[in-house]
Design an enzyme around this catalytic site. Structure first.
Site, mmCIF file in Angstrom:
data_model
loop_
_atom_site.group_PDB
_atom_site.id
_atom_site.type_symbol
_atom_site.label_atom_id
_atom_site.label_comp_id
_atom_site.label_asym_id
_atom_site.label_seq_id
_atom_site.Cartn_x
_atom_site.Cartn_y
_atom_site.Cartn_z
ATOM 1 N N TYR A 161 0.538 -1.203 -0.165
ATOM 2 C CA TYR A 161 0.469 0.169 0.025
ATOM 3 C C TYR A 161 0.449 0.944 -0.098
ATOM 4 C CZ TYR A 161 -3.206 3.218 1.993
ATOM 5 O OH TYR A 161 -4.178 4.802 1.965
ATOM 6 N N LYS A 209 1.121 4.438 -2.669
ATOM 7 C CA LYS A 209 0.963 5.658 -2.605
ATOM 8 C C LYS A 209 1.627 6.247 -2.935
ATOM 9 C CE LYS A 209 -3.558 5.068 -1.397
ATOM 10 N NZ LYS A 209 -4.579 6.766 -2.175
#
Ligand code: NAD
Length: 251
Positions: A154, A158
């Site tokens: 993640y 990001k």
């Protein structure tokens, strides 16, 4: 705003995206809500129209699928006109021990958080170039400031969104288009509560709020307020920036 502009908000059916959709609609934008969850997108659009503002739901759209994104953006243009504001908000969180991350899971987290941002941005940019005006806000994550154990996939995705933001800002600044990113930190949404329920937060949302400098969790409206400013005419000299909205958790 002199002329009504159309804004696309991905993931507008829930949490932060829902608040952004409400806020931009009350600012005078015609808001297109793209979300995988059809019912959630419809509900947000109904709430907005009941408030007397303009919104249309485009549900059942998976932003990680280019064909679905292109088809949805074509429908948005036909319904609401060219897209001059894009908020890339839809995201997929995940928490997994690094050594346990499968190729499929890695690819899915990348596909939604990074690929979705890539597809949606490519789909709408020609409208902005044509208008010589555009605003893009990418919702990244405060975990990109600090790193986060068990979120390598993640945080990598990001963080790539942050890099995409900076480079896009340089490429499209001469065309009147600004590109910024808001990395939210600890915002009380269904995504955060789901992590809490699964015991992934090392404490409750309330426990963390007590440790946050402003002594509360973030509200989706906090992110929406920053987004509202970044897409306004008066924010035209702000581009390529990371505007943290996190209660001071990351400075
Ligand atoms: P949420 O889960 O409440 O809402 C996410 C929305 O995105 C949902 O409506 C969901 O249906 C939609 N969505 C998910 N995958 C999609 C896909 N493939 N295609 C289209 N729509 C899809 O989450 P939230 O907390 O409001 O998070 C919004 C954004 O903010 C996400 O990008 C998230 O990573 C980021 N973020 C949130 C926090 C937080 O504290 N809540 C912190 C950092 C970053």
């Amino acid at each position: 705003m002199s002329k009504r502009r159309t804004a696309v908000v991905t993931g507008g059916g829930s949490g932060i995206g829902r608040a952004i959709a409400h806020r931009l609609a009350s600012d005078g934008f015609a808001v297109a809500i793209l979300d995988l969850n059809n019912e959630a997108a419809e509900t947000t659009a109904e709430e907005i129209t009941q408030n007397g503002n303009e919104a249309v739901a485009f549900g059942g759209v998976d932003i990680s699928d280019r064909a679905q994104v292109n088809a949805a953006v074509d429908k948005v243009r036909a319904t609401l006109g060219p897209v001059l504001v894009l908020v890339n908000n839809a995201g997929l969180t995940a928490m997994d021990a690094f050594l346990k991350i499968s190729d499929d899971l890695w690819d899915r987290v990348m596909a939604v958080n990074l690929g979705g941002t890539f597809y949606c941005t490519q789909a709408v940019l020609p409208d902005m170039v044509e208008a010589k005006w555009g605003r893009i806000v990418n919702i990244s994550s405060s975990s990109t400031h600090s790193g986060q154990p068990f979120q390598t996939h993640y945080v990598a995705a990001k963080s790539a969104v942050v890099g995409l933001t900076k480079s896009l800002a340089l490429e499209f600044g001469p065309k009147g288009i600004t590109v910024n990113t808001i990395p939210p930190g600890f915002v009380d949404t269904p995504m955060l509560r789901a992590s809490e329920e699964k015991g992934l937060l090392a404490g409750s949302v309330e426990d963390h709020a007590k440790l946050t400098p402003v002594r509360r969790a973030g509200r989706p409206e906090d992110i929406a307020a920053a987004c509202s400013f970044l897409v306004s005419d008066e924010a035209g000299y702000i581009t390529g920036q990371i505007i943290g909205v996190n209660g001071g958790r990351n400075t």
